[in-house]
Scaffold this active site. Sequence first.
Site, PDB file in Angstrom:
ATOM      1  N   GLY A  33       0.773  -1.242   0.000  1.00  0.00           N
ATOM      2  CA  GLY A  33       0.000   0.000   0.000  1.00  0.00           C
ATOM      3  C   GLY A  33       0.799   1.284   0.000  1.00  0.00           C
ATOM      4  O   GLY A  33       0.369   2.283  -0.554  1.00  0.00           O
ATOM      5  N   GLU A  69       4.151   4.006   5.965  1.00  0.00           N
ATOM      6  CA  GLU A  69       2.948   3.175   5.848  1.00  0.00           C
ATOM      7  C   GLU A  69       1.843   3.984   5.176  1.00  0.00           C
ATOM      8  O   GLU A  69       1.833   5.221   5.259  1.00  0.00           O
ATOM      9  CB  GLU A  69       2.561   2.713   7.264  1.00  0.00           C
ATOM     10  CG  GLU A  69       1.286   1.939   7.411  1.00  0.00           C
ATOM     11  CD  GLU A  69       1.240   0.616   6.668  1.00  0.00           C
ATOM     12  OE1 GLU A  69       1.404   0.635   5.423  1.00  0.00           O
ATOM     13  OE2 GLU A  69       1.007  -0.417   7.305  1.00  0.00           O
ATOM     14  N   ASP A  70       0.930   3.302   4.498  1.00  0.00           N
ATOM     15  CA  ASP A  70      -0.169   4.023   3.856  1.00  0.00           C
ATOM     16  C   ASP A  70      -1.223   4.476   4.863  1.00  0.00           C
ATOM     17  O   ASP A  70      -1.676   5.607   4.831  1.00  0.00           O
ATOM     18  CB  ASP A  70      -0.817   3.186   2.730  1.00  0.00           C
ATOM     19  CG  ASP A  70      -1.254   1.793   3.167  1.00  0.00           C
ATOM     20  OD1 ASP A  70      -1.033   1.417   4.336  1.00  0.00           O
ATOM     21  OD2 ASP A  70      -1.819   1.066   2.327  1.00  0.00           O
ATOM     22  N   ASP A 127      -4.892   1.788  10.883  1.00  0.00           N
ATOM     23  CA  ASP A 127      -6.300   1.508  11.144  1.00  0.00           C
ATOM     24  C   ASP A 127      -6.396   0.998  12.591  1.00  0.00           C
ATOM     25  O   ASP A 127      -6.406   1.788  13.528  1.00  0.00           O
ATOM     26  CB  ASP A 127      -6.727   0.480  10.084  1.00  0.00           C
ATOM     27  CG  ASP A 127      -8.196   0.154  10.069  1.00  0.00           C
ATOM     28  OD1 ASP A 127      -9.006   1.035   9.800  1.00  0.00           O
ATOM     29  OD2 ASP A 127      -8.538  -1.018  10.305  1.00  0.00           O
ATOM     30  N   LYS A 184      -6.557   6.557  11.084  1.00  0.00           N
ATOM     31  CA  LYS A 184      -7.962   6.489  11.521  1.00  0.00           C
ATOM     32  C   LYS A 184      -7.987   6.368  13.036  1.00  0.00           C
ATOM     33  O   LYS A 184      -8.034   5.245  13.567  1.00  0.00           O
ATOM     34  CB  LYS A 184      -8.634   5.232  10.951  1.00  0.00           C
ATOM     35  CG  LYS A 184      -8.872   5.187   9.466  1.00  0.00           C
ATOM     36  CD  LYS A 184      -9.609   3.873   9.118  1.00  0.00           C
ATOM     37  CE  LYS A 184      -9.698   3.639   7.642  1.00  0.00           C
ATOM     38  NZ  LYS A 184     -10.180   2.266   7.321  1.00  0.00           N
ATOM     39  N   PHE A 209     -13.832   3.104   4.910  1.00  0.00           N
ATOM     40  CA  PHE A 209     -12.922   2.317   4.085  1.00  0.00           C
ATOM     41  C   PHE A 209     -12.475   3.178   2.905  1.00  0.00           C
ATOM     42  O   PHE A 209     -13.289   3.774   2.206  1.00  0.00           O
ATOM     43  CB  PHE A 209     -13.581   1.029   3.590  1.00  0.00           C
ATOM     44  CG  PHE A 209     -12.602   0.172   2.854  1.00  0.00           C
ATOM     45  CD1 PHE A 209     -11.626  -0.535   3.530  1.00  0.00           C
ATOM     46  CD2 PHE A 209     -12.620   0.120   1.465  1.00  0.00           C
ATOM     47  CE1 PHE A 209     -10.678  -1.288   2.848  1.00  0.00           C
ATOM     48  CE2 PHE A 209     -11.683  -0.634   0.771  1.00  0.00           C
ATOM     49  CZ  PHE A 209     -10.715  -1.342   1.472  1.00  0.00           C
ATOM     50  N   ASP A 256      -5.928  -0.303  -1.618  1.00  0.00           N
ATOM     51  CA  ASP A 256      -6.716  -1.149  -2.503  1.00  0.00           C
ATOM     52  C   ASP A 256      -7.987  -1.666  -1.859  1.00  0.00           C
ATOM     53  O   ASP A 256      -8.117  -1.743  -0.647  1.00  0.00           O
ATOM     54  CB  ASP A 256      -5.901  -2.372  -2.915  1.00  0.00           C
ATOM     55  CG  ASP A 256      -5.702  -3.340  -1.751  1.00  0.00           C
ATOM     56  OD1 ASP A 256      -5.193  -2.917  -0.703  1.00  0.00           O
ATOM     57  OD2 ASP A 256      -6.106  -4.516  -1.880  1.00  0.00           O
ATOM     58  N   ARG A 300      -5.484   0.845  -6.509  1.00  0.00           N
ATOM     59  CA  ARG A 300      -4.212   1.426  -6.050  1.00  0.00           C
ATOM     60  C   ARG A 300      -3.706   2.515  -6.986  1.00  0.00           C
ATOM     61  O   ARG A 300      -2.959   3.403  -6.592  1.00  0.00           O
ATOM     62  CB  ARG A 300      -3.120   0.346  -5.956  1.00  0.00           C
ATOM     63  CG  ARG A 300      -3.384  -0.734  -4.923  1.00  0.00           C
ATOM     64  CD  ARG A 300      -2.108  -1.541  -4.717  1.00  0.00           C
ATOM     65  NE  ARG A 300      -2.329  -2.814  -4.059  1.00  0.00           N
ATOM     66  CZ  ARG A 300      -2.354  -2.981  -2.742  1.00  0.00           C
ATOM     67  NH1 ARG A 300      -2.233  -1.947  -1.932  1.00  0.00           N
ATOM     68  NH2 ARG A 300      -2.520  -4.181  -2.230  1.00  0.00           N
TER      69      ARG A 300
HETATM   70  P1  IMP Z   1      -4.080  -2.141  10.784  1.00  0.00           P
HETATM   71  O1  IMP Z   1      -3.095  -3.233  11.085  1.00  0.00           O
HETATM   72  O2  IMP Z   1      -5.481  -2.535  11.204  1.00  0.00           O
HETATM   73  O3  IMP Z   1      -3.695  -0.790  11.350  1.00  0.00           O
HETATM   74  O4  IMP Z   1      -4.207  -2.005   9.239  1.00  0.00           O
HETATM   75  C1  IMP Z   1      -3.207  -1.557   8.497  1.00  0.00           C
HETATM   76  C2  IMP Z   1      -3.251  -2.082   7.090  1.00  0.00           C
HETATM   77  O5  IMP Z   1      -4.579  -2.435   6.670  1.00  0.00           O
HETATM   78  C3  IMP Z   1      -2.785  -0.984   6.189  1.00  0.00           C
HETATM   79  O6  IMP Z   1      -1.420  -1.149   5.924  1.00  0.00           O
HETATM   80  C4  IMP Z   1      -3.617  -1.192   4.945  1.00  0.00           C
HETATM   81  O7  IMP Z   1      -2.916  -2.006   4.051  1.00  0.00           O
HETATM   82  C5  IMP Z   1      -4.856  -1.887   5.405  1.00  0.00           C
HETATM   83  N1  IMP Z   1      -5.983  -0.933   5.527  1.00  0.00           N
HETATM   84  C6  IMP Z   1      -6.451  -0.358   6.657  1.00  0.00           C
HETATM   85  N2  IMP Z   1      -7.473   0.465   6.415  1.00  0.00           N
HETATM   86  C7  IMP Z   1      -7.656   0.431   5.077  1.00  0.00           C
HETATM   87  C8  IMP Z   1      -8.575   1.113   4.190  1.00  0.00           C
HETATM   88  O8  IMP Z   1      -9.441   1.932   4.576  1.00  0.00           O
HETATM   89  N3  IMP Z   1      -8.434   0.822   2.872  1.00  0.00           N
HETATM   90  C9  IMP Z   1      -7.503  -0.042   2.388  1.00  0.00           C
HETATM   91  N4  IMP Z   1      -6.632  -0.688   3.169  1.00  0.00           N
HETATM   92  C10 IMP Z   1      -6.704  -0.454   4.510  1.00  0.00           C
HETATM   93 MG    MG Z   2      -0.546  -1.285   4.218  1.00  0.00          MG
END
Ligand code: IMP
Ligand code: MG
Length: 178
Positions: free
Chosen positions: A48, A102-103, A106, A134, A155, A162, A168
């Site tokens: 991402g 990082e993108d 979440d 977020k 989302f 993606d 992407r």
């Molecule tokens: P986390 O581990 O829950 O913080 O999620 C992180 C990863 O989930 C990110 O690196 C993204 O690749 C993916 N992700 C989280 N939220 C989104 C979203 O809204 N759209 C797309 N990918 C997401």
């Molecule tokens: Mg990611």
Amino acid sequence: MKRITIKDKSFEVNITTSEIQARITELARQIDTDFNGKKPLFVVVLNGAFLFAADVFRQITTDCEIGFIRVSSYAGTQSTGHIKNVMGLTQDIAGRSVIILEDIVDSGDTAVYLLNELKKSSPAEVRFATLLFKPAALRQPFRPDYVGFEVPNDFLVGYGLDYDGYGRNLNEIYKLSL
Ligand code: IMP
Ligand code: MG
């Protein structure tokens, strides 16, 4: 309002290209100043973050390196909470100043997992930069050091993010519209 469809879902523009680029320029300047002379190693979280990383990296002027790591925890539009580390770094990070790119943060699970993994290799410091954050979805005691945009718990796709592999290549960031 510009709308697009990816597979079964409809999305609308949330952050425009010019907003993204302007904010990245600010972030890159900040990081460039903070790591001036430290020969930082940027660690990009694939897939991402590749566009974000490219746009940050080309605006860094201090001597620096880049490496890539791959993790994945998402299936469809939901975080699975289960992180699969697929590919590791090739550089030795002992004693280095490391900046994770990082993108999106979440739940924070990926961030905390990565920080713990990298710290095992004794870097001098590790900082975390994310284009999107977020706060409402966070379930880890963690705050990124550099944030492009705080976003609501929607989302998002585009600019590297993606939906099941698609979206992407979009130059704006879109949110799921209901
Ligand atoms: P986390 O581990 O829950 O913080 O999620 C992180 C990863 O989930 C990110 O690196 C993204 O690749 C993916 N992700 C989280 N939220 C989104 C979203 O809204 N759209 C797309 N990918 C997401
Ligand atoms: Mg990611």
